[in-house]
Write an enzyme that holds these catalytic residues in place. Structure first.
Site, short mmCIF file in Angstrom:
data_model
loop_
_atom_site.label_atom_id
_atom_site.label_comp_id
_atom_site.label_asym_id
_atom_site.label_seq_id
_atom_site.Cartn_x
_atom_site.Cartn_y
_atom_site.Cartn_z
N HIS A 90 0.84 -1.20 0.00
CA HIS A 90 0.00 0.00 0.00
C HIS A 90 0.87 1.24 0.00
O HIS A 90 1.95 1.25 0.60
CB HIS A 90 -0.99 0.01 1.17
CG HIS A 90 -0.38 0.01 2.54
ND1 HIS A 90 0.05 1.16 3.17
CD2 HIS A 90 -0.14 -1.00 3.42
CE1 HIS A 90 0.52 0.86 4.37
NE2 HIS A 90 0.43 -0.44 4.55
N ASP A 92 -0.44 4.36 0.78
CA ASP A 92 -0.87 5.34 1.79
C ASP A 92 -0.12 5.08 3.08
O ASP A 92 0.37 3.97 3.34
CB ASP A 92 -2.38 5.27 2.01
CG ASP A 92 -2.82 4.02 2.75
OD1 ASP A 92 -2.52 2.91 2.26
OD2 ASP A 92 -3.44 4.13 3.82
N ASP A 123 6.49 0.80 6.04
CA ASP A 123 5.06 0.49 6.05
C ASP A 123 4.30 1.49 5.19
O ASP A 123 3.84 2.51 5.67
CB ASP A 123 4.57 0.56 7.50
CG ASP A 123 3.11 0.21 7.66
OD1 ASP A 123 2.59 -0.53 6.81
OD2 ASP A 123 2.50 0.68 8.64
N GLU A 156 -5.17 1.62 3.15
CA GLU A 156 -5.03 0.55 4.14
C GLU A 156 -4.94 1.11 5.56
O GLU A 156 -5.54 0.57 6.50
CB GLU A 156 -3.80 -0.30 3.83
CG GLU A 156 -3.72 -1.60 4.62
CD GLU A 156 -3.07 -1.46 5.99
OE1 GLU A 156 -3.27 -2.34 6.84
OE2 GLU A 156 -2.35 -0.46 6.21
N GLU A 157 -4.19 2.19 5.72
CA GLU A 157 -3.98 2.73 7.06
C GLU A 157 -5.24 3.35 7.66
O GLU A 157 -5.36 3.47 8.88
CB GLU A 157 -2.86 3.78 7.05
CG GLU A 157 -1.49 3.25 6.64
CD GLU A 157 -0.87 2.30 7.66
OE1 GLU A 157 -1.56 1.93 8.63
OE2 GLU A 157 0.29 1.92 7.48
N HIS A 423 4.25 3.54 12.32
CA HIS A 423 3.17 4.30 12.94
C HIS A 423 3.67 5.28 14.01
O HIS A 423 2.86 6.00 14.60
CB HIS A 423 2.10 3.40 13.57
CG HIS A 423 1.32 2.59 12.58
ND1 HIS A 423 0.06 2.10 12.86
CD2 HIS A 423 1.60 2.17 11.33
CE1 HIS A 423 -0.39 1.42 11.82
NE2 HIS A 423 0.54 1.45 10.87
#
Length: 453
Positions: A90, A92, A123, A156-157, A423
């Site tokens: 992903h 995003d 990520d 996705e996030e 994150h």
């Protein structure tokens, strides 16, 4: 051990990989227009589509998904009769949070202490670069031996489910014999790991209302119900004295059988301050891979600076609940909402709104594809055996794909080792892991094609 020709090719491609990762990280592709312009996500999607076309992919398309974001699809044909492998990543990313906490700019890939720092580096923009590097290396050694589909998600996030709904409406699009989800990571740098389970999640917004408007705390405080105090009590009810998650009716006693997570390692990885206790009971693996976990993500209330002496009329919070395999996310959402409503003190009004949801996932690690992956990882990591772990996070698309294609073998690998701090501030990726996992994926595609011949 001398490096194989394929390994040497992957190594030679690393400067290009890191250069492209820098280009991709530069897009502020947070899929929330309230935080960053939608144009940033669109630019990242366009970059991805252009890169796939340049690599010879056919049918490259920007898919407008029901949540208003775009996913990128492409197909690379292989030899006649070859199996089809779907590669997922992903583009995003999570917001950078406190930019002042970043040592280097979050959207500028920066080398430091042997790692590359930037939001999305691990990520999961790095996952896309991993896929591209593996395919490029194979092209220099006889070609890609399988049909390849690539899908790069755009939300996705956020957990808003756009790609899941699109896939359900177009079930033929992502059909494959094997699926590599490039969005997890090794248990340790240098220890090749596949992820066998993912917790599902539900995300709710809870609002408490007690008064028609704020009141002077001197004139009315002591008798007027305080909505913020009520919300604090509601949120506190979600944890036992030891910090374990307690949602009425939700089981929280499962155990994890497999790779264990030593407490001292977890404390180091999580950067727990000296003297601060860990929460919950059972082993660390039980707590983060096999049991539910609630997190209060945010609270709307007056900031300390500028606060007035007022009894608050209303307050709200965003609450995340991670649920382990075996627990239906929809049922967990109902239990959470009921718990929050029942925990409200003083008769205050409580409203619970679901924001996002994704089911948990469990892979079949005994499938033939895992044997091919184990051999590929062993070679890429020079004799290190593949480990199997869980992951506390969620990738909602996994369950959708498993439901749509029950015969497909789903494998989860990626670049999010503990040092990556995904994150959080100062997210990073290990260039060595990017190289080794790109090689492992290339080797897997070769072995998987041979196993299906």
């Amino acid at each position: 051990m001398s490096a194989s020709p394929l390994a040497l090719t992957v190594a030679s491609l690393q400067p290009r990989a890191l250069s492209e990762l820098a280009e991709l990280v530069a897009f502020k592709s947070v899929a929330d227009p309230a935080q960053f312009p939608r144009s940033e996500c669109e630019a990242a999607a366009d970059w991805t589509a252009g890169t796939l076309r340049a690599e010879g992919f056919e049918d490259v398309a920007l898919l407008d998904t029901p949540d208003g974001t775009q996913s990128v699809y492409g197909f690379l044909p292989g030899p006649a009769g070859a199996p089809t492998v779907l590669l997922y990543a992903h583009y995003d990313v999570q917001p950078p949070l406190d930019e002042a906490g970043w040592v280097s700019p979050p959207f500028e890939l920066t080398e430091r202490d042997g790692r590359w720092y930037g939001r999305g580096a691990a990520d999961c923009k790095g996952g896309l670069i991993m896929h591209l590097t593996a395919l490029r290396a194979l092209k220099e050694h006889g070609g890609v031996p399988v049909n390849v589909k690539v899908i790069v998600e755009g939300s996705e996030e956020q957990g808003t489910g756009g790609l899941e709904r699109y896939a359900e409406a177009h079930p033929e699009l992502l059909a494959a014999d094997a699926i590599i989800i490039g969005d997890t990571g090794n248990f340790r740098v240098g220890l090749p790991t596949v992820t066998a389970t993912l917790r599902g999640m539900t995300l709710v917004r809870v609002r408490v209302d007690a008064l028609a408007g704020n009141l002077h705390s001197g004139q009315f405080g002591g008798a007027a119900p305080d909505a913020l105090a009520a919300l604090i009590r509601v949120l506190d009810s979600l944890r036992a004295e030891d910090g374990s998650t307690t949602v009425d009716g939700l089981a929280a006693d499962a155990t994890w059988e497999g790779l264990q997570y030593p407490e001292e390692d977890f404390r180091k990885d999580a950067k727990v301050l000296d003297g601060v206790e860990l929460i919950g009971s059972g082993s660390i693996a039980d707590r983060i891979w096999a049991r539910p976990a609630v997190t209060v993500l945010g609270i709307d209330c007056p900031p300390v600076v500028g606060a007035t002496p007022s009894v608050q009329a209303g307050a709200r919070a965003l609450v995340s609940l991670r649920v382990p395999p075996g627990t239906d996310a929809g049922e967990a959402t109902k239990l959470l909402a009921t718990h929050l409503e029942n925990a409200a003190p003083w008769g205050v009004r409580v409203a619970v709104e679901q924001i996002g949801q994704g089911q948990a996932f469990r892979a079949d690690t005994g499938s033939p594809a895992y044997a091919s992956m184990a051999a590929a990882l062993r070679e890429a990591y020079e004799g290190e055996e593949m480990q199997i772990s869980g992951m506390g996070g969620s990738i909602p698309l996994c369950n959708t794909l498993a439901g749509l294609y029950p015969d497909a073998e789903v494998l989860l690998i990626g670049l999010s080792d503990p040092e990556a701090q995904i994150h959080a501030v100062n997210e990073s990726v290990s260039p060595q892991e990017l190289e080794r996992l790109s090689l492992a994926e290339a080797l897997f595609l070769q072995r998987y094609a041979d196993s299906r011949a």
